[in-house]
Design an enzyme around this catalytic site. Structure first.
Site, PDB file in Angstrom:
ATOM      1  N   GLU A  45       0.859  -1.185   0.000  1.00  0.00           N
ATOM      2  CA  GLU A  45       0.000   0.000   0.000  1.00  0.00           C
ATOM      3  C   GLU A  45       0.891   1.229   0.000  1.00  0.00           C
ATOM      4  OE1 GLU A  45      -2.369   2.579   3.362  1.00  0.00           O
ATOM      5  OE2 GLU A  45      -2.436   0.397   3.531  1.00  0.00           O
ATOM      6  N   LYS A 133      -9.950  -2.460   8.217  1.00  0.00           N
ATOM      7  CA  LYS A 133      -8.649  -2.065   8.730  1.00  0.00           C
ATOM      8  C   LYS A 133      -8.837  -1.578  10.156  1.00  0.00           C
ATOM      9  CE  LYS A 133      -6.474   1.969   7.933  1.00  0.00           C
ATOM     10  NZ  LYS A 133      -5.732   3.041   7.225  1.00  0.00           N
TER      11      LYS A 133
END
Length: 229
Positions: A45, A133
């Site tokens: 990411e 998340k």
């Protein structure tokens, strides 16, 4: 989106690691990504708070597109979702529910949506999160994740925020699909620091994640991604 989400879930389940790159040196961020891929961490990411983040994403996509799943993080707006997708991002990560959530869902991009409280976790899942998340995970640690899994056994969690190597095993034992690691993994590499040190840390994280992954698979229960105690 279903196939793309399945691919991301499968990748996270197999690797147990999401590397988060954030820095002020675009060249160093690119080198960080390639070092991680070479070490065996292939789900990455790049935070949009990174300098020239879209260009960094585009370069990584061109250089490692066939070897890695590449996401854009800290994505808050619909415009950012479209720009990230155009640059080569294959999934979107947000710190919370935001306009980016609907935009990514509508474009068929898998989503990791940031949440902390039970209400936020439920809302993220309801709005189409591929996985939640858990952020910032360090607030409650592995014990908090374990408590959340009781009322939400069907939701996949990826703890992010302060996840050090020493806590990888605990989070995975608590039922995390994978852990997301930023500075404890990347160190100063995205700012021009040592790549050899980064490689050493990457191998340490991989060893911890894979050791626990083998044990965790014995508790993994079927297509719904549920965990047993």
């Amino acid at each position: 989106m279903e196939n793309a989400s399945h691919k991301l879930l499968a990748g996270l389940r197999d690797n147990r690691l999401l590397a988060i790159i954030r820095g002020n040196n675009p060249e160093a961020c690119f080198d960080t990504a390639m070092t991680l891929v070479d070490a065996g961490i292939t789900i990455l990411e790049v935070s949009l708070t990174t300098k020239d983040a879209l260009h960094v994403i585009s370069r990584i996509h061109e250089a490692a597109g066939g070897k890695a799943l590449l996401g854009a993080g800290t994505v808050l707006t619909a415009a950012q979702v479209r720009e990230a997708q155009d640059a080569g991002a294959q999934f979107i990560v947000t710190p919370c529910l935001a306009p980016s959530t609907d935009a990514a869902f509508n474009l068929g991009l898998p989503l990791l949506v940031g949440a902390l409280t039970p209400a936020e976790v439920y809302a993220a899942a309801r709005e189409g999160a591929t996985a939640v998340k858990l952020f910032p995970a360090s607030v409650g640690g592995p014990a908090y994740l374990k408590a959340l899994r009781d009322p939400f056994p069907d939701i996949e969690f990826v703890p992010v925020g302060g996840v050090a190597a020493e806590s990888v095993t605990e989070y995975l034992q608590a039922g995390a699909l994978a852990v997301g690691a930023g500075s404890p993994l990347t160190g100063d590499a995205p700012r021009g620091g040592s790549l050899s040190g980064l490689g050493d840390r990457a191998r340490k994280f991989i060893g911890l994640a894979q050791t626990q992954a083998g044990a965790a698979e014995r508790h993994y229960a079927g297509d719904r991604h549920q965990w047993t105690s």
